[in-house]
Design a protein around this motif. Structure first.
Motif, PDB file in Angstrom:
ATOM      1  N   GLU A  40     -19.524  -2.683  20.324  1.00 54.46           N
ATOM      2  CA  GLU A  40     -18.512  -1.683  19.979  1.00 54.46           C
ATOM      3  C   GLU A  40     -17.303  -1.818  20.894  1.00 54.46           C
ATOM      4  OE1 GLU A  40     -21.966   1.541  18.738  1.00 54.46           O
ATOM      5  OE2 GLU A  40     -20.859   1.788  20.614  1.00 54.46           O
ATOM      6  N   LEU A  41     -17.551  -1.969  22.181  1.00 55.89           N
ATOM      7  CA  LEU A  41     -16.463  -2.113  23.145  1.00 55.89           C
ATOM      8  C   LEU A  41     -15.708  -3.424  22.928  1.00 55.89           C
ATOM      9  CD1 LEU A  41     -15.208  -0.475  25.378  1.00 55.89           C
ATOM     10  CD2 LEU A  41     -16.697  -1.642  27.003  1.00 55.89           C
ATOM     11  N   ASP A  42     -16.409  -4.482  22.557  1.00 60.71           N
ATOM     12  CA  ASP A  42     -15.745  -5.757  22.252  1.00 60.71           C
ATOM     13  C   ASP A  42     -14.769  -5.606  21.087  1.00 60.71           C
ATOM     14  OD1 ASP A  42     -16.977  -7.162  24.268  1.00 60.71           O
ATOM     15  OD2 ASP A  42     -18.517  -8.051  22.975  1.00 60.71           O
ATOM     16  N   ALA A  43     -15.197  -4.904  20.031  1.00 61.51           N
ATOM     17  CA  ALA A  43     -14.327  -4.691  18.868  1.00 61.51           C
ATOM     18  C   ALA A  43     -13.095  -3.870  19.252  1.00 61.51           C
ATOM     19  CB  ALA A  43     -15.106  -4.008  17.747  1.00 61.51           C
ATOM     20  N   ILE A  44     -13.302  -2.840  20.059  1.00 58.24           N
ATOM     21  CA  ILE A  44     -12.185  -1.994  20.485  1.00 58.24           C
ATOM     22  C   ILE A  44     -11.218  -2.784  21.359  1.00 58.24           C
ATOM     23  CG2 ILE A  44     -11.557   0.022  21.872  1.00 58.24           C
ATOM     24  CD1 ILE A  44     -14.252   1.260  20.971  1.00 58.24           C
ATOM     25  N   LEU A  45     -11.750  -3.540  22.306  1.00 63.50           N
ATOM     26  CA  LEU A  45     -10.881  -4.312  23.209  1.00 63.50           C
ATOM     27  C   LEU A  45     -10.153  -5.447  22.490  1.00 63.50           C
ATOM     28  CD1 LEU A  45     -13.059  -4.376  26.433  1.00 63.50           C
ATOM     29  CD2 LEU A  45     -10.942  -3.101  26.044  1.00 63.50           C
ATOM     30  N   TRP A  46     -10.738  -5.968  21.417  1.00 60.27           N
ATOM     31  CA  TRP A  46     -10.047  -6.995  20.636  1.00 60.27           C
ATOM     32  C   TRP A  46      -8.791  -6.403  19.978  1.00 60.27           C
ATOM     33  CZ3 TRP A  46      -8.699  -7.986  15.562  1.00 60.27           C
ATOM     34  CH2 TRP A  46      -8.313  -9.298  15.290  1.00 60.27           C
ATOM     35  N   VAL A  47      -8.933  -5.218  19.391  1.00 56.29           N
ATOM     36  CA  VAL A  47      -7.779  -4.530  18.789  1.00 56.29           C
ATOM     37  C   VAL A  47      -6.777  -4.150  19.883  1.00 56.29           C
ATOM     38  CG1 VAL A  47      -7.026  -2.452  17.555  1.00 56.29           C
ATOM     39  CG2 VAL A  47      -9.055  -3.689  16.803  1.00 56.29           C
ATOM     40  N   TYR A  48      -7.280  -3.664  21.000  1.00 60.26           N
ATOM     41  CA  TYR A  48      -6.407  -3.281  22.112  1.00 60.26           C
ATOM     42  C   TYR A  48      -5.590  -4.480  22.607  1.00 60.26           C
ATOM     43  CZ  TYR A  48      -4.882  -1.811  26.723  1.00 60.26           C
ATOM     44  OH  TYR A  48      -4.105  -1.530  27.812  1.00 60.26           O
ATOM     45  N   GLY A  49      -6.225  -5.617  22.783  1.00 54.56           N
ATOM     46  CA  GLY A  49      -5.516  -6.817  23.231  1.00 54.56           C
ATOM     47  C   GLY A  49      -4.441  -7.249  22.258  1.00 54.56           C
ATOM     48  N   ARG A  50      -4.741  -7.142  20.962  1.00 56.04           N
ATOM     49  CA  ARG A  50      -3.751  -7.503  19.943  1.00 56.04           C
ATOM     50  C   ARG A  50      -2.542  -6.574  20.003  1.00 56.04           C
ATOM     51  NH1 ARG A  50      -6.005  -6.371  14.611  1.00 56.04           N
ATOM     52  NH2 ARG A  50      -4.618  -4.594  14.612  1.00 56.04           N
ATOM     53  N   MET A  51      -2.788  -5.288  20.180  1.00 52.92           N
ATOM     54  CA  MET A  51      -1.688  -4.325  20.219  1.00 52.92           C
ATOM     55  C   MET A  51      -0.896  -4.435  21.528  1.00 52.92           C
ATOM     56  SD  MET A  51      -1.847  -3.005  17.299  1.00 52.92           S
ATOM     57  CE  MET A  51      -1.337  -1.366  16.932  1.00 52.92           C
ATOM     58  N   VAL A  52      -1.540  -4.775  22.622  1.00 53.81           N
ATOM     59  CA  VAL A  52      -0.817  -5.012  23.877  1.00 53.81           C
ATOM     60  C   VAL A  52       0.075  -6.240  23.723  1.00 53.81           C
ATOM     61  CG1 VAL A  52      -1.097  -5.738  26.290  1.00 53.81           C
ATOM     62  CG2 VAL A  52      -2.450  -3.858  25.393  1.00 53.81           C
ATOM     63  N   GLY A  53      -0.433  -7.265  23.073  1.00 51.28           N
ATOM     64  CA  GLY A  53       0.358  -8.464  22.821  1.00 51.28           C
ATOM     65  C   GLY A  53       1.585  -8.181  21.969  1.00 51.28           C
ATOM     66  N   ASP A  54       1.474  -7.237  21.061  1.00 49.43           N
ATOM     67  CA  ASP A  54       2.618  -6.836  20.223  1.00 49.43           C
ATOM     68  C   ASP A  54       3.559  -5.886  20.952  1.00 49.43           C
ATOM     69  OD1 ASP A  54       1.589  -8.369  18.188  1.00 49.43           O
ATOM     70  OD2 ASP A  54       0.736  -6.667  17.079  1.00 49.43           O
ATOM     71  N   GLY A  55       3.171  -5.419  22.133  1.00 45.48           N
ATOM     72  CA  GLY A  55       4.018  -4.519  22.918  1.00 45.48           C
ATOM     73  C   GLY A  55       3.923  -3.058  22.515  1.00 45.48           C
ATOM     74  N   GLU A  56       2.931  -2.694  21.716  1.00 47.12           N
ATOM     75  CA  GLU A  56       2.816  -1.314  21.250  1.00 47.12           C
ATOM     76  C   GLU A  56       2.007  -0.432  22.197  1.00 47.12           C
ATOM     77  OE1 GLU A  56       1.818  -0.813  17.148  1.00 47.12           O
ATOM     78  OE2 GLU A  56       2.765  -2.705  16.611  1.00 47.12           O
ATOM     79  N   TRP A  57       0.996  -0.994  22.841  1.00 41.65           N
ATOM     80  CA  TRP A  57       0.145  -0.244  23.759  1.00 41.65           C
ATOM     81  C   TRP A  57       0.250  -0.841  25.151  1.00 41.65           C
ATOM     82  CZ3 TRP A  57      -5.000  -0.185  20.527  1.00 41.65           C
ATOM     83  CH2 TRP A  57      -4.808   0.566  19.370  1.00 41.65           C
ATOM     84  N   ARG A  58       0.056  -0.008  26.180  1.00 39.82           N
ATOM     85  CA  ARG A  58       0.164  -0.511  27.543  1.00 39.82           C
ATOM     86  C   ARG A  58      -0.994  -0.128  28.459  1.00 39.82           C
ATOM     87  NH1 ARG A  58       5.300  -2.556  28.708  1.00 39.82           N
ATOM     88  NH2 ARG A  58       6.833  -1.966  27.163  1.00 39.82           N
ATOM     89  N   ASP A  59      -1.719   0.921  28.146  1.00 44.99           N
ATOM     90  CA  ASP A  59      -2.761   1.394  29.045  1.00 44.99           C
ATOM     91  C   ASP A  59      -3.887   2.030  28.244  1.00 44.99           C
ATOM     92  OD1 ASP A  59      -3.979   1.828  31.461  1.00 44.99           O
ATOM     93  OD2 ASP A  59      -2.660   3.443  32.106  1.00 44.99           O
ATOM     94  N   TYR A  60      -5.053   2.138  28.866  1.00 47.81           N
ATOM     95  CA  TYR A  60      -6.174   2.785  28.204  1.00 47.81           C
ATOM     96  C   TYR A  60      -7.040   3.511  29.226  1.00 47.81           C
ATOM     97  CZ  TYR A  60      -9.394  -0.899  29.770  1.00 47.81           C
ATOM     98  OH  TYR A  60     -10.161  -1.753  30.519  1.00 47.81           O
ATOM     99  N   ALA A  61      -7.894   4.387  28.718  1.00 49.63           N
ATOM    100  CA  ALA A  61      -8.863   5.101  29.551  1.00 49.63           C
ATOM    101  C   ALA A  61     -10.145   5.258  28.747  1.00 49.63           C
ATOM    102  CB  ALA A  61      -8.329   6.472  29.940  1.00 49.63           C
TER     103      ALA A  61
END
Length: 129
Positions: A40-61
């Motif tokens: 589950e965490l792998d799937a979430i972090l994969w989406v997170y990495g993609r969105m960070v690469g696009d410059g949309e997200w910067r941080d998480y908790a």
């Protein structure tokens, strides 16, 4: 030898007083928090990495409580989270344990599988005139 009062002897014989394993008692009083499993965490972090690469997200908790696990996504760390990806096992049999919630608290997508719920972040191709 110690003399016990008559009342204590009756309690001992009736089985009211018993030995309690402290580890078992602590587990029953303080249940473990809900956590994300590795996949589950792998799937979430994969989406997170993609969105960070696009410059949309910067941080998480990540928060783990007794009721649910929450992965919060931020544009800036000092702001409210843009999205919360939640795992609530109590809803697993009803609506699905996983949900994506926006800043206003509106549930964007809910389901039983994390990968299906995370499709809310997939970009839709648009025709440009």
């Amino acid at each position: 030898m110690t003399d016990f009062p008559r009342d204590d002897e009756n309690r001992m014989e009736s089985g009211v007083a018993s030995v309690v394993d402290l580890r078992e008692y602590k587990k029953s009083r303080d249940p473990l928090p809900v956590t994300f499993h590795r996949r589950e965490l792998d799937a979430i972090l994969w989406v997170y990495g993609r969105m960070v690469g696009d410059g949309e997200w910067r941080d998480y908790a990540i928060d783990h409580t007794r009721e649910k696990a929450v992965f919060s996504v931020f544009k800036r760390s000092g702001e409210l989270p843009l999205y919360r990806i939640e795992k609530n096992p109590k809803l697993a049999a009803k609506q699905g344990a996983f949900s994506v919630v926006n800043t206003a608290g509106m549930v964007l997508k809910r389901g039983h599988e994390i990968k299906q719920v995370l499709k809310v972040f997939d970009k839709v191709l648009k025709l440009i005139d």
